[in-house]
Design a protein around this motif. Structure first.
Motif: not given
Length: 371
Positions: A112-127
């Motif tokens: 079981y996991l509770l996670e409050i998590y600021p994270n980074s996102f660059w979009g979807i894809g390999n480039n």
């Protein structure tokens, strides 16, 4: 950065001396809170460092059931629980029961996991370019329950129930998650069943010296179980550990993940991290398909000291046929050191530096080998 890493190392070594951990075969008898004929409760302080979290610290405990044991692998049933806070303002709380039944012929592995998590996102894809980076905040509740049957001598087979609720609480205004129709950008539920098959001959789990580990998983998220989208996930994890003389070995891993259907971005294959693609931020590249192949040389030049070097390559893609274009492959290389915390127990302090393509790199500090 150097001072933070040094401070983290000092803290973790100090915590380990005054705490107790369970390796794959034995217990390190140190800080026992409660002990009876049927159970033993210990305290576990925690400290680590990764590029995704920065410095993290916290604590927890582990409850061992002394009368419920896997007699074939000499492992005790236990419940591990922990709470962690990181300097990136991430909060995680986990409970992991591992219960053996019938002397080890049956195994319940839950999480079981509770996670409050600021994270980074660059979009979807390999480039996706580095300039795409945006920060989002998310709260996650996740439950994973597996029931496995031992097939003598080293095979295990079983089924899983999977549930994850991802609630995105904050996104960048006019960013990718705000302006594009990314599945999961507001809220997503993953719910369904899975099957697990593994073959395990390793001499120990945390820092193997020889043996094989082959695992195959199939997971199915369906609206029938309450999922917001239906999709299928297939994972293959192949590892081999080949001794070279008395003091060194070569470790190999081939990992592949294939997703089909309407996959929320939280469940896409994630390239990077301290285990499969050191040198890249975990989730730096996301897509439906992924493979990672890595090789590591480990030289134990003293009984409690090991030096390591590794080389890896991999990529993500929308379709498997898009793999293996030279310009799209994401290689990485690096060096590391390990120190055995206890003379007679296989618990190792690990420090790695990985350098990836372009400006990607990472420093990793934690316990036991990456794979």
């Amino acid at each position: 950065m150097k001072n933070l890493i040094l401070y983290s190392c000092i803290l973790l070594i100090t915590f380990q001396v005054f705490s107790q951990r369970k390796d794959e075969n034995n217990l390190v008898k140190t800080d026992t809170i409660s002990n009876t004929k049927n159970h033993q409760l210990i305290a576990i302080p925690i400290a680590f460092y990764t590029p995704e979290t920065g410095f993290g610290f916290g604590g927890g405990g582990q409850l061992f059931f002394l009368n419920k044991k896997n007699t074939f692998k000499n492992r005790l049933s236990n419940v591990l629980f922990s709470g962690i806070y990181t300097l990136n303002e991430q909060l995680m709380f986990e409970i992991t029961p591992q219960i053996y039944l019938g002397k080890g012929d049956y195994f319940i592995d839950a999480h079981y996991l509770l996670e409050i998590y600021p994270n980074s996102f660059w979009g979807i894809g390999n480039n996706t370019p580095d300039t795409n980076e945006e920060v989002y905040k998310q709260t996650t509740h996740a439950v994973n329950i597996s029931f496995l049957k031992r097939l003598p001598p080293d095979l295990n087979f079983g089924f899983q129930f999977i549930f994850k609720n991802h609630e995105v609480t904050e996104i960048k205004e006019n960013g990718i998650l705000d302006t594009q129709n990314i599945i999961g950008r507001k809220r997503t539920v993953v719910a369904g069943l899975g099957a697990v098959f593994n073959y395990d001959t390793r001499d120990n789990v945390g820092s193997p010296n020889k043996g094989f580990y082959y695992q195959a998983k199939a997971q199915f998220s369906s609206e029938i179980f309450g999922a917001t989208k239906g999709f299928n996930k297939f994972i293959l994890d192949l590892r081999e550990y080949l001794p070279i003389g008395d003091k060194s070995l070569l470790a190999f891993q081939l990992y592949s993940e294939n997703n089909f259907g309407n996959i929320p971005f939280q469940s896409l294959a994630s390239y990077g991290g301290g285990s499969r693609a050191r040198g890249y931020f975990f989730g730096r590249y996301l897509d439906k398909q992924m493979y990672v192949s890595q090789i590591e040389y480990r030289w134990r030049f003293k009984p409690r000291w090991t030096l390591a070097s590794f080389l890896l390559a991999g990529e993500v893609a929308n379709k498997p046929e898009d793999f293996f274009s030279i310009k799209n492959i994401k290689p990485s290389y690096g060096l590391g050191a390990r120190y055995k915390l206890f003379k007679n127990k296989d618990t190792w302090l690990r420090f790695d530096f990985g350098k990836g393509k372009d400006e990607n790199s990472g420093i990793y500090f934690g316990i036991n080998e990456a794979f």
